[in-house]
Design a protein around this motif. Sequence first.
Motif, mmCIF file in Angstrom:
data_model
loop_
_atom_site.group_PDB
_atom_site.id
_atom_site.type_symbol
_atom_site.label_atom_id
_atom_site.label_comp_id
_atom_site.label_asym_id
_atom_site.label_seq_id
_atom_site.Cartn_x
_atom_site.Cartn_y
_atom_site.Cartn_z
ATOM 1 N N ARG A 113 3.624 9.635 -1.859
ATOM 2 C CA ARG A 113 2.302 9.906 -2.412
ATOM 3 C C ARG A 113 1.238 9.714 -1.332
ATOM 4 O O ARG A 113 1.356 8.858 -0.460
ATOM 5 C CB ARG A 113 2.040 8.957 -3.573
ATOM 6 N N PHE A 114 0.199 10.534 -1.391
ATOM 7 C CA PHE A 114 -0.916 10.429 -0.454
ATOM 8 C C PHE A 114 -2.095 9.770 -1.165
ATOM 9 O O PHE A 114 -2.478 10.171 -2.270
ATOM 10 C CB PHE A 114 -1.301 11.811 0.078
ATOM 11 N N TYR A 115 -2.663 8.753 -0.516
ATOM 12 C CA TYR A 115 -3.779 7.996 -1.071
ATOM 13 C C TYR A 115 -5.037 8.268 -0.245
ATOM 14 O O TYR A 115 -4.975 8.379 0.981
ATOM 15 C CB TYR A 115 -3.486 6.502 -1.040
ATOM 16 N N SER A 116 -6.181 8.329 -0.926
ATOM 17 C CA SER A 116 -7.462 8.499 -0.248
ATOM 18 C C SER A 116 -8.470 7.556 -0.872
ATOM 19 O O SER A 116 -8.191 6.899 -1.881
ATOM 20 C CB SER A 116 -7.961 9.940 -0.388
ATOM 21 N N LEU A 117 -9.668 7.473 -0.297
ATOM 22 C CA LEU A 117 -10.748 6.739 -0.923
ATOM 23 C C LEU A 117 -11.282 7.559 -2.092
ATOM 24 O O LEU A 117 -11.523 8.764 -1.957
ATOM 25 C CB LEU A 117 -11.871 6.476 0.070
ATOM 26 N N ARG A 118 -11.489 6.922 -3.222
ATOM 27 C CA ARG A 118 -12.007 7.624 -4.390
ATOM 28 C C ARG A 118 -13.387 8.213 -4.091
ATOM 29 O O ARG A 118 -13.714 9.328 -4.515
ATOM 30 C CB ARG A 118 -12.094 6.656 -5.575
ATOM 31 N N ALA A 119 -14.194 7.474 -3.331
ATOM 32 C CA ALA A 119 -15.556 7.918 -3.031
ATOM 33 C C ALA A 119 -15.595 9.100 -2.072
ATOM 34 O O ALA A 119 -16.631 9.750 -1.927
ATOM 35 C CB ALA A 119 -16.363 6.760 -2.462
ATOM 36 N N ALA A 120 -14.468 9.376 -1.413
ATOM 37 C CA ALA A 120 -14.458 10.460 -0.423
ATOM 38 C C ALA A 120 -14.474 11.838 -1.066
ATOM 39 O O ALA A 120 -14.762 12.838 -0.405
ATOM 40 C CB ALA A 120 -13.232 10.335 0.472
ATOM 41 N N GLU A 121 -14.173 11.907 -2.366
ATOM 42 C CA GLU A 121 -14.127 13.185 -3.086
ATOM 43 C C GLU A 121 -13.240 14.195 -2.351
ATOM 44 O O GLU A 121 -13.578 15.366 -2.197
ATOM 45 C CB GLU A 121 -15.528 13.744 -3.295
ATOM 46 N N LEU A 122 -12.117 13.684 -1.884
ATOM 47 C CA LEU A 122 -11.144 14.488 -1.154
ATOM 48 C C LEU A 122 -10.040 14.923 -2.112
ATOM 49 O O LEU A 122 -9.588 14.129 -2.931
ATOM 50 C CB LEU A 122 -10.555 13.654 -0.011
ATOM 51 N N THR A 123 -9.619 16.187 -2.024
ATOM 52 C CA THR A 123 -8.558 16.668 -2.904
ATOM 53 C C THR A 123 -7.464 17.349 -2.093
ATOM 54 O O THR A 123 -7.745 18.248 -1.289
ATOM 55 C CB THR A 123 -9.100 17.662 -3.948
ATOM 56 N N VAL A 124 -6.229 16.902 -2.294
ATOM 57 C CA VAL A 124 -5.061 17.517 -1.665
ATOM 58 C C VAL A 124 -4.185 18.046 -2.793
ATOM 59 O O VAL A 124 -3.482 17.287 -3.452
ATOM 60 C CB VAL A 124 -4.284 16.501 -0.797
#
Length: 257
Positions: A113-124
Amino acid sequence: MCIRIFAGLFLLVQCAFAVAEVTKVTVVIDHAPPYSYTENVEQPSGLILDILRPITQELGVEIKTVSCPFSRCIHMLEQGEADVMGGLIRTPTREQQLTFLTPAYMALHSSFRFYSLRAAELTVRDYEDLYGKRIAVMRGAAHFSRFDKDAKLMKVPVTSEQVAVEMLLKHRVDLFIGVEDTADHAMSVLQQPTEQLAKQPYHFEDSIFGHIAFSDGFAKTELAKKITARYREMANEGELTELVAPYALPPVPTYSL
């Protein structure tokens, strides 16, 4: 007469080496909570030692532990500077230099799984969305084949998942990759701010197996053969399942030829 004396001395020397060969096993361990702890502790601890200690005690063998970053542990094992390591995914490349014990004591049906910062509004949403993103990966770790072989991805090596999360929180990377089940468990144990992280829609489902591995040199010794035999007995008798249960891991399958 001299020849007989020499032959007797030669046999004694051989016996001395044989005894020396089975008195110690060197185990390399990386800091990977909740499965192993090497930082801020007096002695390393973890599942691999929980499994090996009863075996080595039966055999009258000492365990020597060496704490190291994951990639360094792998290197030491491959170079024969250590004998045993736990939690390794079996790959064709690793099999060229290491010997893996079966059955695996960690058997997960999970996802990379790929994790990002929620605040980054990044979508993969698919694999192609990974391009152009800085992705923290644990140095020396194995994931899924396409990802590991893709030289076009921007991979940032880190020494642990804990460091990956810290880099994500500091905006030094955009994503980090981990085995979902183990990463979620580790973050809860380490009390990391998971509410600030988001799991990306794209993931790679897989059956993920963590093995004990021997260096090729150690695998040829009588001690390694005895450890292997006892380990498989423990699998068949349910002892391994009891040992992995506190780590929230599924039952260990029995061994069959």
